[in-house]
Design an enzyme around this catalytic site. Structure first.
Site, PDB file in Angstrom:
ATOM      1  N   GLU A  68       0.864  -1.187   0.000  1.00 11.14           N
ATOM      2  CA  GLU A  68       0.000   0.000   0.000  1.00 11.14           C
ATOM      3  C   GLU A  68       0.899   1.235   0.000  1.00 11.14           C
ATOM      4  OE1 GLU A  68      -3.341   1.073  -0.077  1.00 11.14           O
ATOM      5  OE2 GLU A  68      -2.350   3.013   0.216  1.00 11.14           O
ATOM      6  N   ASP A  95       5.188   1.174  -3.543  1.00 11.49           N
ATOM      7  CA  ASP A  95       4.463   1.427  -4.790  1.00 11.49           C
ATOM      8  C   ASP A  95       4.498   0.184  -5.680  1.00 11.49           C
ATOM      9  OD1 ASP A  95       3.686   2.418  -7.394  1.00 11.49           O
ATOM     10  OD2 ASP A  95       4.189   4.418  -6.666  1.00 11.49           O
ATOM     11  N   ASP A 117      -7.887   2.098  -7.966  1.00 11.86           N
ATOM     12  CA  ASP A 117      -8.306   3.364  -8.568  1.00 11.86           C
ATOM     13  C   ASP A 117      -8.714   3.131 -10.028  1.00 11.86           C
ATOM     14  OD1 ASP A 117      -7.596   4.580  -6.178  1.00 11.86           O
ATOM     15  OD2 ASP A 117      -5.525   4.861  -6.812  1.00 11.86           O
ATOM     16  N   LYS A 121     -10.151   8.189 -17.306  1.00 10.29           N
ATOM     17  CA  LYS A 121      -9.890   8.742 -18.646  1.00 10.29           C
ATOM     18  C   LYS A 121      -9.042   7.789 -19.484  1.00 10.29           C
ATOM     19  CE  LYS A 121     -10.660  13.489 -17.617  1.00 10.29           C
ATOM     20  NZ  LYS A 121     -10.132  14.790 -17.250  1.00 10.29           N
ATOM     21  N   ASP A 153     -16.134  -2.068  -7.792  1.00  8.66           N
ATOM     22  CA  ASP A 153     -17.512  -1.552  -7.884  1.00  8.66           C
ATOM     23  C   ASP A 153     -17.722  -0.900  -9.237  1.00  8.66           C
ATOM     24  OD1 ASP A 153     -15.554   0.436  -6.989  1.00  8.66           O
ATOM     25  OD2 ASP A 153     -17.235   1.801  -7.276  1.00  8.66           O
ATOM     26  N   TYR A 192     -13.666  -0.750   1.266  1.00  7.16           N
ATOM     27  CA  TYR A 192     -14.392  -0.115   0.158  1.00  7.16           C
ATOM     28  C   TYR A 192     -15.626  -0.917  -0.233  1.00  7.16           C
ATOM     29  CZ  TYR A 192     -11.410   3.798  -1.246  1.00  7.16           C
ATOM     30  OH  TYR A 192     -10.758   4.993  -1.312  1.00  7.16           O
TER      31      TYR A 192
HETATM   32  N1  SAH Z   1      -8.238  -2.427  -1.250  1.00  5.14           N
HETATM   33  C1  SAH Z   1      -8.776  -1.440  -0.342  1.00  5.14           C
HETATM   34  C2  SAH Z   1      -8.458  -0.016  -0.763  1.00  5.14           C
HETATM   35  C3  SAH Z   1      -8.982   0.382  -2.121  1.00  5.14           C
HETATM   36  S1  SAH Z   1      -8.588   2.076  -2.563  1.00  5.14           S
HETATM   37  C4  SAH Z   1     -10.278  -1.650  -0.185  1.00  5.14           C
HETATM   38  O1  SAH Z   1     -10.860  -2.320  -1.023  1.00  5.14           O
HETATM   39  O2  SAH Z   1     -10.840  -1.141   0.781  1.00  5.14           O
HETATM   40  C5  SAH Z   1      -7.123   1.831  -3.540  1.00  5.14           C
HETATM   41  C6  SAH Z   1      -5.869   1.793  -2.690  1.00  5.14           C
HETATM   42  O3  SAH Z   1      -4.762   1.571  -3.552  1.00  5.14           O
HETATM   43  C7  SAH Z   1      -5.575   3.114  -1.945  1.00  5.14           C
HETATM   44  O4  SAH Z   1      -5.394   2.831  -0.578  1.00  5.14           O
HETATM   45  C8  SAH Z   1      -4.308   3.632  -2.603  1.00  5.14           C
HETATM   46  O5  SAH Z   1      -3.458   4.336  -1.703  1.00  5.14           O
HETATM   47  C9  SAH Z   1      -3.663   2.360  -3.105  1.00  5.14           C
HETATM   48  N2  SAH Z   1      -2.772   2.551  -4.252  1.00  5.14           N
HETATM   49  C10 SAH Z   1      -3.020   3.285  -5.350  1.00  5.14           C
HETATM   50  N3  SAH Z   1      -1.985   3.238  -6.197  1.00  5.14           N
HETATM   51  C11 SAH Z   1      -1.050   2.434  -5.629  1.00  5.14           C
HETATM   52  C12 SAH Z   1       0.247   2.024  -6.011  1.00  5.14           C
HETATM   53  N4  SAH Z   1       0.793   2.423  -7.157  1.00  5.14           N
HETATM   54  N5  SAH Z   1       0.934   1.222  -5.185  1.00  5.14           N
HETATM   55  C13 SAH Z   1       0.385   0.815  -4.009  1.00  5.14           C
HETATM   56  N6  SAH Z   1      -0.841   1.169  -3.592  1.00  5.14           N
HETATM   57  C14 SAH Z   1      -1.552   1.987  -4.386  1.00  5.14           C
END
Ligand code: SAH
Length: 212
Positions: A68, A95, A117, A121, A153, A192
């Site tokens: 994360e 990352d 995420d 776009k 979702d 989420y």
């Molecule tokens: N899986 C969790 C969070 C979903 S939100 C749930 O379902 O509740 C998406 C998460 O991905 C966020 O916490 C964001 O910080 C993380 N994230 C986004 N890009 C990322 C990346 N490049 N590397 C690691 N984590 C990332």
């Protein structure tokens, strides 16, 4: 997921033994950290960690690694583990783009991607965690037969992802367009997922399977 920076988060990450401080040093050696030869499953974008922690509790013979990006979100996840330790889970504050620095080829057996995420776009397509550029990287890291378990979702992201799996020669399994009203058993909800499903939104889920 945006969480305000918490002053205690840096210290939490530095002092909690379930946080991996130098994941690159463990590349190819995760079994030494867990002290067994159990398979390794990872979750990318694990948020506040409920899914991976609960999944780890019911599967003690699998090792789990959560990745994360956000410090304050990882800190929320690992703080909970102080009062409720789970031996077979570790967290990386890092990352996804460095995934190949954290793991060797064939070191992982399964990848979970939950509610990543959507990058809606068209010009952001390559940033989606199920885009073909990422699928290629995951294939390398997964073993002879590897799996991605994906939930979202977002209808458009789901459709995009199915096409990316298909175009990259992954087999698809257990496709669900409404997970909570399906026959799928043993679902473990993410933070989420709880939020979206409580608003009545359907949850999409599929598994991608790759063979080398
Ligand atoms: N899986 C969790 C969070 C979903 S939100 C749930 O379902 O509740 C998406 C998460 O991905 C966020 O916490 C964001 O910080 C993380 N994230 C986004 N890009 C990322 C990346 N490049 N590397 C690691 N984590 C990332």
């Amino acid at each position: 997921m945006r969480v305000r920076r918490k002053p205690w988060a840096d210290e939490e990450l530095l002092t909690n033994e379930q946080v991996v401080q130098e994941p690159t040093l463990l590349k190819g050696k995760w079994h030494e950290l867990f002290n067994n030869d159990n398979p390794i499953y990872i979750e990318i974008g694990s948020g506040k960690g409920r899914f991976i922690t609960e999944t780890a509790k019911v599967n003690p013979n699998i090792n789990y690694v959560a990745i994360e990006l956000q410090i304050s979100v990882v800190a929320v996840a690992t703080k909970k583990l102080r009062t409720d330790p789970v031996q077979n889970v570790r967290f990386i504050c890092g990352d996804v783009k460095y995934l190949e620095d954290y793991f060797n080829n064939d070191e992982i057996k399964r990848i979970y991607i939950n509610f990543c995420d959507p990058w809606p776009k068209k010009r952001w397509e390559k940033r989606r965690l199920t885009a073909r550029n990422f699928l290629g990287i995951y294939k390398g890291l997964l073993g002879e037969v590897g799996e991605i378990h994906f939930k979202t979702d977002n209808h458009d992201l789901f459709e995009f992802s199915l096409n990316e799996f298909a175009d990259s020669d992954w087999k698809l399994g257990n496709i669900s367009l409404d997970l909570h009203n399906s026959a799928f058993e043993g679902n473990i909800m993410t933070e989420y997922e709880e939020k979206f499903s409580s608003k009545g939104m359907p949850i999409y889920r599929c598994e991608g399977i790759v063979r080398k």
